[in-house]
Design a protein around this motif. Structure first.
Motif, PDB file in Angstrom:
ATOM      1  N   UNK A 179      59.461   7.470  21.061  1.00 20.38           N
ATOM      2  CA  UNK A 179      60.383   7.697  22.164  1.00 20.38           C
ATOM      3  C   UNK A 179      60.750   9.167  22.213  1.00 20.38           C
ATOM      4  N   UNK A 180      60.259   9.869  23.211  1.00 23.21           N
ATOM      5  CA  UNK A 180      60.500  11.315  23.339  1.00 23.21           C
ATOM      6  C   UNK A 180      61.571  11.570  24.385  1.00 23.21           C
ATOM      7  N   UNK A 181      62.704  12.047  23.960  1.00 21.95           N
ATOM      8  CA  UNK A 181      63.746  12.400  24.910  1.00 21.95           C
ATOM      9  C   UNK A 181      63.551  13.818  25.446  1.00 21.95           C
ATOM     10  N   UNK A 182      62.475  14.462  25.029  1.00 19.32           N
ATOM     11  CA  UNK A 182      62.285  15.867  25.368  1.00 19.32           C
ATOM     12  C   UNK A 182      62.084  16.126  26.838  1.00 19.32           C
ATOM     13  N   UNK A 183      61.471  15.178  27.572  1.00 16.47           N
ATOM     14  CA  UNK A 183      61.249  15.404  28.998  1.00 16.47           C
ATOM     15  C   UNK A 183      62.574  15.503  29.736  1.00 16.47           C
ATOM     16  N   UNK A 184      63.473  14.561  29.485  1.00 15.70           N
ATOM     17  CA  UNK A 184      64.788  14.611  30.124  1.00 15.70           C
ATOM     18  C   UNK A 184      65.560  15.847  29.684  1.00 15.70           C
ATOM     19  N   UNK A 185      65.451  16.211  28.396  1.00 15.19           N
ATOM     20  CA  UNK A 185      66.141  17.408  27.901  1.00 15.19           C
ATOM     21  C   UNK A 185      65.601  18.666  28.569  1.00 15.19           C
ATOM     22  N   UNK A 214      68.689  13.980  20.248  1.00 18.87           N
ATOM     23  CA  UNK A 214      69.079  15.381  20.103  1.00 18.87           C
ATOM     24  C   UNK A 214      69.655  15.715  18.737  1.00 18.87           C
ATOM     25  N   UNK A 215      70.256  14.726  18.070  1.00 15.49           N
ATOM     26  CA  UNK A 215      70.877  14.959  16.769  1.00 15.49           C
ATOM     27  C   UNK A 215      70.083  14.337  15.637  1.00 15.49           C
ATOM     28  N   UNK A 216      69.736  13.068  15.795  1.00 13.85           N
ATOM     29  CA  UNK A 216      69.013  12.340  14.749  1.00 13.85           C
ATOM     30  C   UNK A 216      67.731  11.735  15.307  1.00 13.85           C
ATOM     31  N   UNK A 217      66.782  11.522  14.426  1.00 12.48           N
ATOM     32  CA  UNK A 217      65.553  10.806  14.756  1.00 12.48           C
ATOM     33  C   UNK A 217      65.511   9.548  13.915  1.00 12.48           C
ATOM     34  N   UNK A 218      65.398   8.405  14.586  1.00 16.33           N
ATOM     35  CA  UNK A 218      65.351   7.112  13.915  1.00 16.33           C
ATOM     36  C   UNK A 218      63.911   6.629  13.854  1.00 16.33           C
ATOM     37  N   UNK A 219      63.565   5.945  12.780  1.00 17.49           N
ATOM     38  CA  UNK A 219      62.236   5.363  12.655  1.00 17.49           C
ATOM     39  C   UNK A 219      62.363   3.985  12.020  1.00 17.49           C
ATOM     40  N   UNK A 220      61.456   3.099  12.432  1.00 23.22           N
ATOM     41  CA  UNK A 220      61.452   1.744  11.899  1.00 23.22           C
ATOM     42  C   UNK A 220      60.017   1.322  11.636  1.00 23.22           C
ATOM     43  N   UNK A 221      59.815   0.621  10.531  1.00 21.42           N
ATOM     44  CA  UNK A 221      58.499   0.091  10.174  1.00 21.42           C
ATOM     45  C   UNK A 221      58.537  -1.424  10.297  1.00 21.42           C
ATOM     46  N   UNK A 231      50.528  -2.564   9.782  1.00 27.45           N
ATOM     47  CA  UNK A 231      51.914  -2.246  10.094  1.00 27.45           C
ATOM     48  C   UNK A 231      51.978  -1.333  11.312  1.00 27.45           C
ATOM     49  N   UNK A 232      53.135  -1.347  11.967  1.00 23.69           N
ATOM     50  CA  UNK A 232      53.357  -0.465  13.102  1.00 23.69           C
ATOM     51  C   UNK A 232      54.746   0.144  12.968  1.00 23.69           C
ATOM     52  N   UNK A 233      54.916   1.303  13.589  1.00 28.88           N
ATOM     53  CA  UNK A 233      56.185   2.024  13.476  1.00 28.88           C
ATOM     54  C   UNK A 233      56.660   2.438  14.851  1.00 28.88           C
ATOM     55  N   UNK A 234      57.977   2.540  14.974  1.00 24.35           N
ATOM     56  CA  UNK A 234      58.593   3.098  16.164  1.00 24.35           C
ATOM     57  C   UNK A 234      59.452   4.275  15.765  1.00 24.35           C
ATOM     58  N   UNK A 235      59.458   5.305  16.587  1.00 20.74           N
ATOM     59  CA  UNK A 235      60.259   6.502  16.316  1.00 20.74           C
ATOM     60  C   UNK A 235      61.030   6.844  17.579  1.00 20.74           C
ATOM     61  N   UNK A 236      62.322   7.090  17.428  1.00 14.73           N
ATOM     62  CA  UNK A 236      63.191   7.435  18.556  1.00 14.73           C
ATOM     63  C   UNK A 236      63.795   8.804  18.279  1.00 14.73           C
ATOM     64  N   UNK A 237      63.322   9.813  19.023  1.00 12.04           N
ATOM     65  CA  UNK A 237      63.744  11.194  18.796  1.00 12.04           C
ATOM     66  C   UNK A 237      64.959  11.493  19.662  1.00 12.04           C
TER      67      UNK A 237
END
Length: 433
Positions: free
Chosen positions: A58-64, A9-16, A1-7
């Motif tokens: 997915x890290x939005x931290x660089x843009x933030x 500013x408010x919520x973090x989504x994850x999918x398997x 299995x593989x997962x994706x995570x999208x962080x």
């Protein structure tokens, strides 16, 4: 299995997902303020056990970090170009607060190469050493940009060796690694790449500690592909624009469409972009990060503030249509229900996480070459293609399964002589542990 995570500013989504790409489960958790790694681990803990074999984040931290002017390294900016490159100084046009947060000093020295070897301007090695010594007490990273580096990045490498001898093992970003043509946009991107080096190194180390060795970890980048944690630490600027890129990729995966206009509906804004051939349509010009024009490959977007007028959103969608033939509109994001028109696929609220999980590892290479004889074009292009393939492997792609996404040549009529811009993009599945 593989997962994706999208962080976010408010919520973090994850999918398997399973190995065939079918979505098995999704979760949405509150993001941990200022801590993307804790947000990732919290989402994965809710998603599945045992841990998946691969995770794409997915890290939005660089843009933030750029937008918030925090966690940035102070950068010494060195331009190789001499008098020809002095008309506009480094960091010109930057917002004052961002310049203050980043600027550790700048200089323009003789060098930069040239269009032809007979017009070659040699590097002033002594001036490079003097500049490095002058910023020893202030610089946390260094950005080096050569005037003609798209033709030959040799002098940037030479300058980096001199700087390293003076300053030790500081992060050094070279504009030749980014490959875009415009001097100021390329230099700005290189400075942001260097400024984000501390942020990226910390995130990469913490993600590796939290998820390895069971899981292979990759992070998203602004062109809709992935890169390894080691590549993130070397080139953090490539992660800028990765959030919208993953969203666009996810919209395509969920609908089976390779070409579409996509509206990502968030709590405070709607982002409208284009999916072309399964990847984000890139901003041709005018890409900006933190108020700075940059030569980075990030998605072309139109932003519409919420609450919105339907006519305003319709105008944004019309402007993103590529031509007379209308592309379908796909609506994703947590607020997708607010837009009744268009396709609303299942799992639309976690499109960014699904896009991350299904993206390949990417690489690219771009150069300007002199071609007096067009018969030499195939050999020159093949060399660029091989460099793009090698770039994908360095970013973490399986070397046995890398394919070429694009190979294009563009004559540069505004330059004196038969110069051609060659560009290639490659991608492949992540290498297995």
């Amino acid at each position: 299995m593989k997962a994706g995570v999208d962080v976010g500013p408010t919520n973090t989504d994850a999918a398997l997902l399973d190995d065939a790409g079918a979505v098995l489960s999704t979760v949405k958790v509150a993001s941990v303020p200022g801590d993307p790694v804790a947000s990732v681990t919290a989402a994965l803990a809710r998603l599945a056990a045992p841990p998946p074999a691969q995770v794409a984040v997915g890290l939005h931290g660089a843009a933030a970090a750029v937008d918030g002017r925090r966690g940035l390294c102070r950068v010494a900016v060195l331009r190789l170009g001499g008098h020809e490159a002095e008309a506009v100084r480094p960091l010109f046009g930057w917002p004052d607060d961002l310049r203050r947060a980043v600027d550790a000093g700048s200089a323009i020295v003789d060098g930069g190469g040239g269009l032809d070897r007979e017009d070659w301007t040699p590097l002033d090695r002594d001036a490079v050493a003097r500049f490095a010594a002058s910023v020893a007490s202030t610089a946390q990273a260094v950005a080096i940009t050569g005037l003609f580096s798209p033709l030959d990045g040799e002098q940037e490498q030479e300058a980096a060796e001199i700087v390293r001898a003076e300053l030790g093992d500081l992060p050094i970003a070279l504009s030749a690694d980014l490959g875009t043509l415009g001097l100021l946009e390329r230099e700005n991107a290189t400075v942001l790449d260097a400024a984000l080096s501390g942020f990226a190194t910390g995130v990469a180390e913490r993600l590796a500690a939290a998820l390895a060795p069971v899981t292979a970890v990759h992070v998203t980048r602004g062109d809709g592909t992935l890169m390894s944690l080691e590549h993130l630490a070397r080139h953090p600027g490539l992660s800028l624009g990765s959030g919208p890129a993953s969203m666009l990729r996810g919209a395509g995966v969920l609908t089976g469409l390779g070409d579409a206009v996509v509206a990502d509906v968030g709590a405070r804004r709607i982002r409208v972009g284009v999916l072309a051939g399964g990847f984000p349509e890139e901003a041709v010009s005018g890409a900006r990060i933190g108020g700075v024009p940059v030569g980075l490959r990030i998605p072309e977007l139109i932003r519409v503030a919420r609450p919105f007028e339907p006519a305003e959103l319709a105008e944004a969608v019309d402007r993103m249509q590529p031509g007379a033939g209308r592309l379908p509109l796909v609506v994703v994001g947590g607020g997708a229900h607010a837009v009744p028109d268009g396709l609303h696929p299942e799992h639309a609220t976690t499109a960014g996480a699904i896009g991350a999980a299904t993206s390949p590892v990417g690489g690219q290479y771009e150069r300007v070459v002199r071609l007096p004889d067009r018969a030499d074009l195939p050999a020159a292009m093949e060399a660029v293609v091989e460099q793009a393939r090698a770039s994908a492997v360095r970013a973490g792609a399986d070397p046995l399964h890398v394919r070429i996404l694009e190979a294009a040549d563009t004559p540069l009529g505004y330059l004196p002589g038969p110069f051609v811009r060659l560009r290639a993009r490659a991608a492949g599945p992540p290498a297995r542990l």
